[in-house]
Design a protein around this motif. Structure first.
Motif, PDB file in Angstrom:
ATOM      1  N   ARG A  53      -6.434  10.951  -5.354  1.00  0.00           N
ATOM      2  CA  ARG A  53      -4.998  11.524  -4.902  1.00  0.00           C
ATOM      3  C   ARG A  53      -3.914  10.676  -5.197  1.00  0.00           C
ATOM      4  NH1 ARG A  53      -6.613  15.762  -1.397  1.00  0.00           N
ATOM      5  NH2 ARG A  53      -4.375  15.971  -0.889  1.00  0.00           N
ATOM      6  N   SER A  54      -3.947   9.774  -5.222  1.00  0.00           N
ATOM      7  CA  SER A  54      -2.725   8.687  -5.421  1.00  0.00           C
ATOM      8  C   SER A  54      -2.210   9.136  -7.166  1.00  0.00           C
ATOM      9  CB  SER A  54      -2.733   7.290  -5.264  1.00  0.00           C
ATOM     10  OG  SER A  54      -2.723   7.268  -3.695  1.00  0.00           O
ATOM     11  N   GLY A  86      10.852   7.661  -4.456  1.00  0.00           N
ATOM     12  CA  GLY A  86      11.808   6.701  -4.271  1.00  0.00           C
ATOM     13  C   GLY A  86      11.800   5.634  -5.155  1.00  0.00           C
ATOM     14  N   LEU A  87      10.719   5.605  -5.794  1.00  0.00           N
ATOM     15  CA  LEU A  87      10.688   4.290  -6.926  1.00  0.00           C
ATOM     16  C   LEU A  87      10.924   4.727  -8.208  1.00  0.00           C
ATOM     17  CD1 LEU A  87       7.731   2.471  -5.274  1.00  0.00           C
ATOM     18  CD2 LEU A  87      10.036   1.597  -5.348  1.00  0.00           C
ATOM     19  N   PHE A 128       0.799  -1.248  -0.033  1.00  0.00           N
ATOM     20  CA  PHE A 128       0.047  -0.088  -0.027  1.00  0.00           C
ATOM     21  C   PHE A 128       0.895   1.357  -0.049  1.00  0.00           C
ATOM     22  CE2 PHE A 128      -3.149  -3.133   1.759  1.00  0.00           C
ATOM     23  CZ  PHE A 128      -4.241  -2.745   1.226  1.00  0.00           C
ATOM     24  N   LEU A 129       0.501   2.329  -0.876  1.00  0.00           N
ATOM     25  CA  LEU A 129       1.192   3.311  -1.027  1.00  0.00           C
ATOM     26  C   LEU A 129       0.495   4.247   0.530  1.00  0.00           C
ATOM     27  CD1 LEU A 129       0.629   4.925  -4.413  1.00  0.00           C
ATOM     28  CD2 LEU A 129       2.932   4.544  -3.141  1.00  0.00           C
ATOM     29  N   ALA A 184       4.141  11.802   2.362  1.00  0.00           N
ATOM     30  CA  ALA A 184       4.873  10.349   2.567  1.00  0.00           C
ATOM     31  C   ALA A 184       4.731   9.565   1.196  1.00  0.00           C
ATOM     32  CB  ALA A 184       4.399   9.629   3.802  1.00  0.00           C
ATOM     33  N   ARG A 185       3.408   9.886   0.729  1.00  0.00           N
ATOM     34  CA  ARG A 185       3.120   9.067  -0.652  1.00  0.00           C
ATOM     35  C   ARG A 185       4.020   9.645  -1.580  1.00  0.00           C
ATOM     36  NH1 ARG A 185      -1.781  11.234  -1.528  1.00  0.00           N
ATOM     37  NH2 ARG A 185      -3.077   9.483  -0.873  1.00  0.00           N
ATOM     38  N   GLY A 186       4.069  11.009  -1.871  1.00  0.00           N
ATOM     39  CA  GLY A 186       5.020  11.550  -2.925  1.00  0.00           C
ATOM     40  C   GLY A 186       6.337  11.029  -2.750  1.00  0.00           C
TER      41      GLY A 186
END
Ligand code: SAM
Length: 285
Positions: free
Chosen positions: A179-180, A160-161, A146-147, A153-155
């Motif tokens: 939003r994701s 990072g990936l 899960f993101l 934190a999601r950004g």
């Protein structure tokens, strides 16, 4: 929905810990081996006894259920492992494959350390099902669970990936999907994205496009149900900047960001301003 009951093989499973996948929405996806092990298990460790109780009832199996999640005290795991030395013990999660964004990792690790036979009973897994229908490159993929729920934190997790040269696979919830998608659109406006929803259920759908177009779609049609979100690998437009990282890093050893950007711009033909912005990021790493 009617599901024809298959005949369950009546062999008695050998002692050991069986990691048993269960359906992710369509009861027809249970496997014969899963039914055989669940029927023959002395104990079935599960996340939620009500959820697993319903599954067993559907297939006419009477099992001894033991609640187990990753917060269970070590004694509970030790008891289950002990039992698995002399009889078959099953681990299931609410749906899909245990351990895949579900409990079980500690139990499996400790069982292996204790030399207990750990056996896989494969079956449904939402991440793999989504990948199999999304039409994105499937030769290399990275499943990242899960993101994070919070925007920052999601950004960061997505950034990072950025360099992973593989399709990215996430589990997502309906309220957070839009939003994701917007966060993905900001980072990678050109990448192909897919949303696989309600897999194996009546309203299964898999929709692909850019993150921007998908965000607009789901803003207009708020999604329901369970979701897997997939992001295609870096596009060719992103590739030169990734390769340039190595050159920038090398140049930054002896030079400041401005000079490093100039050197790499000359070597690669990439726009100096882009390289300068990237050099500033790399300098802070
Ligand atoms: N262990 C499970 C597996 O093997 O797929 C996943 C468990 S995880 C707690 C639950 C998440 O998996 C959901 O929030 C959703 O993102 C995804 N998921 C589960 N069933 C799904 C389905 N039928 N369609 C789409 N996504 C699903």
């Amino acid at each position: 929905m009617t599901v024809e009951l298959p005949s369950i093989p009546a062999t008695i499973p050998e002692p050991g810990l069986y990691i048993v996948a269960t359906p992710i929405g369509n009861l027809g996806d249970i496997t014969l081996r899963a039914l055989n092990v669940l029927q023959g298990a002395a104990v079935i460790a599960c996340e939620d006894t009500r959820v697993t109780g319903k599954l067993l009832k559907h297939f006419g199996i009477k099992g001894r259920l033991q609640r187990l999640d990753d917060h269970a005290p070590p004694e509970v795991r030790a008891r289950i492992i002990d039992e698995a030395r002399g009889s078959a013990v099953a681990l299931v999660s609410d749906a899909g494959t245990p351990l895949i964004s579900d409990p079980g990792y500690r139990l499996v690790r400790e069982a292996r350390e204790a030399d207990v036979n750990v056996v896989s009973i494969p079956g449904a897994c939402a991440a793999v099902s989504a990948l199999s229908i999304a039409g994105l490159p499937s030769d290399r993929f990275l499943f990242a669970g899960f993101l994070p729920a919070k925007d920052k934190a999601r950004g960061e997790a997505l950034a990072g990936l950025a360099k992973v040269a593989a399709t990215l696979v996430f589990y997502e919830t309906a309220p957070r999907l839009e939003r994701s998608l917007r966060a993905i659109a900001e980072l990678w406006p050109d990448r192909e994205v897919a949303v696989a929803r309600e897999l194996t259920k009546m309203h299964e759908e898999c929709r692909s496009g850019t993150a921007t177009s998908l965000a607009a779609h789901y803003a207009a049609h708020p999604p329901k149900g369970e979701i897997v979100l997939l992001i295609g690998p870096p596009t060719e437009a992103e590739a030169p900047i990734l390769d340039a990282d190595a050159l920038l890093r090398a140049a930054l050893v002896d030079s400041g960001p401005g000079k490093a950007a100039g050197i790499v711009a000359k070597a690669t033909g990439i726009d100096r301003a882009t390289l300068y912005a990237r050099a500033l990021e790399l300098k802070d790493e």
